[in-house]
Design a protein around this motif. Structure first.
Motif, mmCIF file in Angstrom:
data_model
loop_
_atom_site.group_PDB
_atom_site.id
_atom_site.type_symbol
_atom_site.label_atom_id
_atom_site.label_comp_id
_atom_site.label_asym_id
_atom_site.label_seq_id
_atom_site.Cartn_x
_atom_site.Cartn_y
_atom_site.Cartn_z
ATOM 1 N N ASP A 130 0.863 -1.189 0.000
ATOM 2 C CA ASP A 130 0.000 0.000 0.000
ATOM 3 C C ASP A 130 0.896 1.234 0.000
ATOM 4 O O ASP A 130 1.493 1.587 1.024
ATOM 5 C CB ASP A 130 -0.910 -0.030 1.235
ATOM 6 C CG ASP A 130 -1.892 1.139 1.258
ATOM 7 O OD1 ASP A 130 -1.865 1.965 0.323
ATOM 8 O OD2 ASP A 130 -2.690 1.224 2.213
ATOM 9 N N THR A 168 0.171 4.325 -0.136
ATOM 10 C CA THR A 168 -0.347 5.537 0.498
ATOM 11 C C THR A 168 0.021 5.645 1.970
ATOM 12 O O THR A 168 -0.332 6.649 2.606
ATOM 13 C CB THR A 168 -1.880 5.565 0.361
ATOM 14 O OG1 THR A 168 -2.440 4.417 1.007
ATOM 15 C CG2 THR A 168 -2.284 5.560 -1.102
ATOM 16 N N CYS A 169 0.730 4.657 2.526
ATOM 17 C CA CYS A 169 1.060 4.694 3.955
ATOM 18 C C CYS A 169 2.548 4.515 4.214
ATOM 19 O O CYS A 169 2.943 4.161 5.327
ATOM 20 C CB CYS A 169 0.276 3.614 4.705
ATOM 21 S SG CYS A 169 0.718 1.929 4.222
ATOM 22 N N GLY A 212 -2.662 1.663 -4.685
ATOM 23 C CA GLY A 212 -2.520 3.112 -4.534
ATOM 24 C C GLY A 212 -1.260 3.675 -5.135
ATOM 25 O O GLY A 212 -0.719 4.664 -4.609
ATOM 26 N N ARG A 261 2.973 7.686 -4.154
ATOM 27 C CA ARG A 261 1.608 7.291 -3.821
ATOM 28 C C ARG A 261 0.596 8.001 -4.717
ATOM 29 O O ARG A 261 0.848 9.081 -5.249
ATOM 30 C CB ARG A 261 1.317 7.620 -2.363
ATOM 31 C CG ARG A 261 1.398 9.109 -2.029
ATOM 32 C CD ARG A 261 1.058 9.349 -0.584
ATOM 33 N NE ARG A 261 1.186 10.764 -0.238
ATOM 34 C CZ ARG A 261 0.916 11.267 0.951
ATOM 35 N NH1 ARG A 261 0.502 10.473 1.918
ATOM 36 N NH2 ARG A 261 1.060 12.556 1.190
ATOM 37 N N LYS A 294 -3.908 8.696 -5.241
ATOM 38 C CA LYS A 294 -4.966 9.398 -4.520
ATOM 39 C C LYS A 294 -5.943 8.450 -3.828
ATOM 40 O O LYS A 294 -6.585 8.838 -2.847
ATOM 41 C CB LYS A 294 -5.738 10.302 -5.493
ATOM 42 C CG LYS A 294 -4.877 11.376 -6.147
ATOM 43 C CD LYS A 294 -5.705 12.222 -7.109
ATOM 44 C CE LYS A 294 -4.848 13.290 -7.780
ATOM 45 N NZ LYS A 294 -5.629 14.110 -8.747
ATOM 46 N N THR A 326 -7.064 4.312 -2.346
ATOM 47 C CA THR A 326 -6.493 3.109 -1.732
ATOM 48 C C THR A 326 -7.452 1.943 -1.941
ATOM 49 O O THR A 326 -8.284 1.635 -1.063
ATOM 50 C CB THR A 326 -6.237 3.329 -0.233
ATOM 51 O OG1 THR A 326 -5.500 4.526 -0.043
ATOM 52 C CG2 THR A 326 -5.465 2.164 0.358
#
Length: 658
Positions: free
Chosen positions: A476, A478-479, A509, A540, A542, A544
């Motif tokens: 992921d 985005t994290c 993502g 990243r 926008k 997820t």
């Protein structure tokens, strides 16, 4: 002679001439060369060898041409086995006699009667058996063969011509690359316009004869017996070009000196000078090493005694290889005289070979990242005993211990070798069994001896190893901005490399996703494939779509463990996510978001995680990036997966520890 000089200006033509004249330069590696270029080079090399040795060129290895020495061109690639390369037992031409004869392979045939040019179109796709053969035969003065009762020893008369993409050099074993004495550049790309144009021209001009100019043939015949003295300065000059790196080999020094010697022969010189070494190094793309200025002994003595010399205070000139002083050791500059264009244009027959480009680095394997397995010339160790046979590509045969995946033809050939001995032993027995009498009756009726099989005759296929374990990574993006996830993920990547596990990377993502509502999946046979390790660190996006990413991992794991003829016995699932999926699974499949979304993205991700937990043979691990908000979501995700959970240290504390 102008046409002769023009052809020898081509590095490819000159490299072929050097290989034909010196036995130590018979292995040539051409970077970025098309198949058409390699075929033309093989034809020209055969003509040069014929001019030097007086041998006869034949088109097929099986063709007969009397007692004269022959030159044969063969091609090996990704499918050749040990039997095809070295030889195998086969039935003779007379079927009634049922005789078993030895048939020599591509590398062992001919021997004293033939000189073979081995063409390898793509070195990165060479089979394991062919790679082992190349390492053993290249540059070797004697070859030994101990196979199926055959004992042979001979002097190999082989020329090697291989092509390789310099961007994929990491896929080739360094032991194999070290055997290539001469490095050239074709200056082509497999998908370039030049490649397409050459293929079109080759199809249109198949009737055009590819032959050497008589001037080149005469030049080779004149210089083939010349012996040149190598000056000490030339030997010292060789050491100025080659650096002692991790991949350094003394073969490089010898290759450069041999190339300089042949270059001096072609120039008609009586000795091998520094200039010849410089021009040979320029031909294969070597540059001078960077040297630090050494302090002369006289200056050291003067500084110790306190004597001040005005000349010692002058700035010294640092030698970087580009500012040669005008001295006797500097190579003479080439003067290009302008030539006026003629009123009438006449096309001269030229050799259909592209002008090779200068190589920036003839030994890219010293700095290239390895993209191959650790033991390229060895098969990996099996971790599991699979019940279903017949998986993997066939690479040979071996004695069978169980009657599965049998190689019937090889079994019959193995049995045919001992038929006379077995029949003789049966007939000499005093109490002849009843089944032997029945066989004797059939023998008298048909006139043929039936085969007597024994368990030791059974042969089965030897197959290439297939991945038995799998690493599925759900990442992921985005994290990942505020945690040191690379260090935490590294042990799992190392495990996949050591165990030679297949890899499935699910990107959630990513900024370059084709559809931001969907995750993307990439699969490879090992972790070293560029499309895997080049995609680990991207920015990243926008959205997820965590639920869709876990669903892709579920489908992949289910197919690998339960469907088809896959040999995967164990899978490790690593999930790096904060659990905050904001795209429902239905929206990802439909390609559009239907409001309201709410917590459906998180609930769908947990539901798919429970389905993954129900699979057998899957070991799951959740790496927690420790988000500042909704800190319980990674824990819930690990509980749904029935997985272990490991925290990822924050980026701030990691920097303080460093």
């Amino acid at each position: 002679m102008s046409k002769l000089i023009a052809d020898l200006q081509n590095p490819l033509m000159k490299g072929l001439a050097c290989a034909a004249l010196h036995p130590g330069l018979q292995s040539i590696l051409v970077f970025d060369a098309s198949v058409t270029t390699l075929q033309v080079m093989a034809e020209l090399l055969a003509q040069m060898i014929a001019a030097v040795t007086g041998a006869e060129i034949v088109s097929l290895p099986e063709s007969k041409s009397g007692t004269k020495h022959r030159i044969v061109t063969v091609q090996i690639g990704a499918v050749e086995t040990e039997e095809e390369l070295w030889g195998s037992l086969t039935l003779g031409q007379e079927v009634a006699s049922r005789s078993v004869v030895w048939r020599s392979g591509l590398l062992a045939a001919g021997r004293d009667r033939e000189t073979r040019i081995i063409v390898i179109p793509d070195l990165t796709r060479l089979s394991l058996a062919a790679s082992r053969a190349c390492v053993m035969l290249m540059g070797s003065e004697v070859a030994h063969l101990e196979r199926h009762g055959q004992h042979a020893r001979w002097q190999p008369q082989l020329y090697w011509l291989a092509g390789c993409d310099h961007k994929r050099i990491g896929m080739v074993s360094t032991h194999l690359l070290d055997r290539f004495a001469l490095r050239l550049s074709g200056g082509e790309s497999q998908n370039s316009e030049q490649r397409v144009g050459q293929l079109r021209a080759s199809l249109e001009g198949l009737e055009q004869e590819r032959s050497l100019l008589p001037e080149i043939v005469s030049c080779l015949q004149q210089v083939k017996h010349s012996y040149l003295e190598v000056l000490p300065k030339a030997r010292e000059r060789v050491l100025d070009y080659l650096k002692t790196t991790d991949g350094y080999s003394t073969r490089r020094d010898l290759a450069l000196l041999r190339l300089a010697k042949v270059h001096a022969q072609l120039e008609g010189a009586a000795q091998v000078r520094r200039e010849d070494v410089d021009q040979a190094a320029e031909m294969i793309g070597l540059s001078l090493k960077q040297k630090l200025p050494e302090k002369p002994l006289a200056d050291a003595v003067k500084s110790d005694t306190g004597v001040d010399d005005a000349q010692s205070k002058q700035p010294r000139l640092e030698f970087d290889g580009s500012n040669l002083s005008k001295s006797e050791s500097a190579p003479p500059s080439i003067q290009h005289e302008p030539v006026s264009e003629s009123d009438t244009t006449k096309t001269l027959p030229s050799t259909p070979l592209p002008m090779g480009q200068t190589i920036s680095n003839p030994y890219p394997e010293d700095t290239a990242e390895p993209e191959r397995e650790a033991g390229t010339l060895r098969l990996p160790t099996r971790r599991f005993k699979s019940a279903a046979p017949g998986r993997g590509a066939i690479i040979g045969v071996e004695p069978a211990t169980i009657p599965q995946d049998l190689a019937l033809v090889n079994t019959l050939l193995e049995s045919a070798k001992y038929q006379k001995l077995r029949w003789k032993a049966l007939l000499e027995k005093e109490a002849c069994p009843e089944w032997v009498r029945q066989l004797l009756l059939k023998r008298n009726e048909n006139g043929h001896d039936p085969l007597i099989l024994q368990p030791s005759d059974l042969r089965r296929y030897r197959r290439a190893a297939v991945p038995e374990q799998m690493l599925s990574l759900v990442l992921d993006y985005t994290c990942l901005q505020e945690c040191n996830w690379q260090e935490t993920l590294l042990p799992y990547l190392q495990w996949a490399y050591v165990e030679r596990a297949s890899v499935c990377l699910v990107q959630v993502g990513g900024i370059d996703a084709q559809d931001e509502l969907r995750a993307e999946k990439r699969e490879a046979d090992n972790i070293l494939v560029p499309r895997i390790h080049n995609r680990l660190e991207i920015d990243r996006g926008k959205a997820t779509p965590l639920a869709y990413g876990l669903d892709l991992a579920l489908q992949t794991l289910r197919h690998a463990l339960q469907h088809g003829r896959s040999a995967v016995q164990k899978a490790v699932l690593v999930v790096i996510s904060d659990g905050r999926g904001n795209v429902p699974l239905e929206a990802s499949r439909a390609g559009k978001v239907i409001p309201p979304v709410g917590k459906r993205g998180i609930e769908d991700a947990l539901q798919v995680a429970r389905q993954i937990a129900a699979l057998n043979g899957v070991e799951s691990v959740v790496l927690n990036p420790q988000p500042k908000h909704y800190t319980d979501l990674p824990v819930k995700l690990a509980q749904a997966l029935k997985a272990k959970i490991a925290p990822i240290p924050p980026l701030e504390s990691w920097k303080v520890e460093q």
